[in-house]
Design an enzyme around this catalytic site. Structure first.
Site, PDB file in Angstrom:
ATOM      1  N   SER A 175     -47.478 -31.074  11.033  1.00  0.00           N
ATOM      2  CA  SER A 175     -47.596 -29.974  10.074  1.00  0.00           C
ATOM      3  C   SER A 175     -47.079 -30.307   8.684  1.00  0.00           C
ATOM      4  O   SER A 175     -47.525 -29.712   7.710  1.00  0.00           O
ATOM      5  CB  SER A 175     -46.891 -28.733  10.617  1.00  0.00           C
ATOM      6  OG  SER A 175     -45.579 -29.043  11.026  1.00  0.00           O
ATOM      7  N   HIS A 203     -52.896 -27.265  13.538  1.00  0.00           N
ATOM      8  CA  HIS A 203     -53.557 -27.591  12.262  1.00  0.00           C
ATOM      9  C   HIS A 203     -54.881 -28.327  12.445  1.00  0.00           C
ATOM     10  O   HIS A 203     -55.503 -28.721  11.469  1.00  0.00           O
ATOM     11  CB  HIS A 203     -52.625 -28.418  11.371  1.00  0.00           C
ATOM     12  CG  HIS A 203     -51.349 -27.699  11.051  1.00  0.00           C
ATOM     13  ND1 HIS A 203     -51.226 -26.842   9.981  1.00  0.00           N
ATOM     14  CD2 HIS A 203     -50.158 -27.677  11.695  1.00  0.00           C
ATOM     15  CE1 HIS A 203     -50.003 -26.340   9.966  1.00  0.00           C
ATOM     16  NE2 HIS A 203     -49.332 -26.833  10.990  1.00  0.00           N
ATOM     17  N   LYS A 235     -53.930 -19.828  11.329  1.00  0.00           N
ATOM     18  CA  LYS A 235     -54.169 -20.842  10.297  1.00  0.00           C
ATOM     19  C   LYS A 235     -55.672 -20.902  10.006  1.00  0.00           C
ATOM     20  O   LYS A 235     -56.207 -19.944   9.464  1.00  0.00           O
ATOM     21  CB  LYS A 235     -53.542 -22.152  10.738  1.00  0.00           C
ATOM     22  CG  LYS A 235     -52.005 -22.007  10.656  1.00  0.00           C
ATOM     23  CD  LYS A 235     -51.184 -23.062  11.285  1.00  0.00           C
ATOM     24  CE  LYS A 235     -49.713 -22.689  11.086  1.00  0.00           C
ATOM     25  NZ  LYS A 235     -48.816 -23.335  12.031  1.00  0.00           N
TER      26      LYS A 235
HETATM   27  C1  LIG Z   1     -47.510 -22.950  12.504  1.00  0.00           C
HETATM   28  C2  LIG Z   1     -47.224 -23.748  13.711  1.00  0.00           C
HETATM   29  C3  LIG Z   1     -46.815 -23.129  14.898  1.00  0.00           C
HETATM   30  C4  LIG Z   1     -46.459 -21.673  14.942  1.00  0.00           C
HETATM   31  O1  LIG Z   1     -47.591 -20.882  15.012  1.00  0.00           O
HETATM   32  P1  LIG Z   1     -47.463 -19.347  14.576  1.00  0.00           P
HETATM   33  O2  LIG Z   1     -48.659 -18.710  15.175  1.00  0.00           O
HETATM   34  O3  LIG Z   1     -47.444 -19.344  13.094  1.00  0.00           O
HETATM   35  O4  LIG Z   1     -46.171 -18.849  15.160  1.00  0.00           O
HETATM   36  C5  LIG Z   1     -46.705 -23.908  16.024  1.00  0.00           C
HETATM   37  N1  LIG Z   1     -46.941 -25.237  15.990  1.00  0.00           N
HETATM   38  C6  LIG Z   1     -47.288 -25.866  14.859  1.00  0.00           C
HETATM   39  C7  LIG Z   1     -47.523 -27.335  14.879  1.00  0.00           C
HETATM   40  C8  LIG Z   1     -47.421 -25.148  13.681  1.00  0.00           C
HETATM   41  O5  LIG Z   1     -47.728 -25.756  12.550  1.00  0.00           O
END
Ligand SMILES: *Cc1c(COP(=O)(O)O)cnc(C)c1O
Length: 392
Positions: A175, A203, A235
């Site tokens: 991330s 992602h 996302k």
């Molecule tokens: C953003 C993210 C999460 C968390 O997801 P949310 O739905 O925002 O709680 C988990 N793992 C990774 C790798 C992330 O980038």
């Protein structure tokens, strides 16, 4: 009593104090932040779907039939046919037997890791894994061995000397760096050492692979190769929530054991139905992904030519390495004065001495938007001593 004020003051002194900005209006590249219009390069809305009219309409269309609230947990009376429909849709989208819809990615990681590993087991976790994976490992009470980032030799050595049940957990796309885990090698190692592989593709979903099916699908890895696939929906998918997909037996096990699935109120079913609409768009329209890819390639070429230090990433996450916390903050601030929003990422989100600007791209950015960013970066270039020293 613990001196909270002093701790906050120490954070400020170290350049680690964090503040929130208040955004008004829909999430899109042109943001209004604390009343000021800014062009944003820091959202995870990689496909520009967060305020897409089809998805907003899907929520509105669903609402008269579903109401808003989730009302109860899935195991009491909250498991609505909207959720059930989304789970079937997610299983098909990922090419898995079954899927479970979680409220957030954070909860999915906490619930899945703590359900699949326990006291006496060992979890192997990449050093750069997301905070929610780290917390899931702690919650599991298993022994945790962190391996150097994507270092398959080190992981193989650790796996070879460890007995008992083994779980290997990795981000698909990291991330804060934007690089992709060596998923094929991880799958091979897990097979050889009888370890269960968990990939968090937060992602990659929507962005990578055929029809946006993610980093695991890009490599053609099956449910046997990657038995536990996690993805988030807030996302690139542009809605909210997360999922876990894999063999029906494992999903059944998680329904029994994953406490963050069991002991929480189900998401609003209208969100689940809007997510189905978003997945339809993602599968159907390749143009968003190809535009995104051309923005990324153009940015890498031009930013490198300006002498900025980029990271080995071909995803929409394109960090500019800075190093020092204060310089990262100053660069971010200078860009903001030019009307651009690019956030500085500092420890503990990234390792000490690796503060950076995390530039992210969206299919909603135009080529003109990218040119604005590059012009501002050219003007700010003298602020960066470290990269210039290394570039020559
Ligand atoms: C953003 C993210 C999460 C968390 O997801 P949310 O739905 O925002 O709680 C988990 N793992 C990774 C790798 C992330 O980038």
């Amino acid at each position: 009593m613990r001196d909270f004020a002093a701790e906050l003051e120490n954070r400020k002194q170290a350049g680690l104090y964090r503040t929130r900005r208040v955004i008004s209006g829909p999430q899109q590249p042109e943001l209004v932040s604390d009343g000021v219009p800014l062009l944003s390069f820091c959202s995870n809305d990689y496909l520009g779907l967060a305020s897409h009219p089809d998805i907003v309409r899907a929520v509105n269309d669903a609402m008269p039939h579903t109401g808003l609230g989730g009302a109860a947990s899935h195991l009491i009376c909250g498991h609505h046919d909207g959720h059930h429909q989304l789970e079937a849709r997610l299983a098909a989208f990922t090419g898995r037997s079954a899927a479970l819809f979680f409220s957030t990615g954070y909860m999915a990681n906490m619930g899945v890791i703590s359900a699949l590993a326990g006291r006496g087991d060992t979890v192997f976790s990449d050093r750069l894994n997301h905070a929610s994976i780290i917390d899931g490992c702690i919650l599991s009470r298993a022994r945790v061995r962190r391996y150097p980032h994507s270092d398959m030799g080190a992981l193989a050595d650790m796996l070879a000397v460890t007995g008992g049940h083994k779980l290997v957990v990795t981000d698909g796309v990291f991330s804060m760096d934007g690089d992709i885990a060596p998923l094929k090698e991880l799958a091979d190692l897990c097979r050889v050492h009888d370890a269960l592989l968990v990939v968090d593709d937060a992602h990659g979903v929507g962005v990578l692979g055929p029809q946006g099916r993610g980093s695991v699908a890009e490599l053609g890895l099956s449910e046997k190769d990657v038995p536990v696939l996690i993805g988030t929906l807030g996302k690139a998918v542009g809605t909210s929530g997360a999922f876990v997909a894999g063999p029906a037996l494992l999903m059944d096990y998680l329904v029994q054991k994953a406490r963050t699935y069991i002991y929480t109120t189900a998401m609003p079913p209208a969100i689940a139905l809007a997510t189905c609409a978003s997945l339809d768009l993602i599968e159907r329209e390749n143009s968003r992904r190809s535009h995104l890819q051309s923005l990324i390639e153009h940015f890498r070429r031009e930013a490198t030519a300006l002498g900025y230090e980029l990271m080995p990433s071909r995803t929409p996450i394109q960090p500019i390495m800075v190093g020092d916390n204060w310089t990262a903050l100053a660069l971010s601030k200078a860009l903001e004065q030019k009307g651009l929003l690019v956030t500085a990422i500092r420890p503990p989100t990234v390792p000490e001495g690796e503060a950076r600007l995390r530039v992210t791209f969206s299919a909603a950015h135009s080529t003109a938007d990218l040119e604005k960013l590059l012009t501002a970066l050219a003007e700010c270039r003298p602020m960066l001593k470290r990269a210039s020293a290394e570039a020559v």
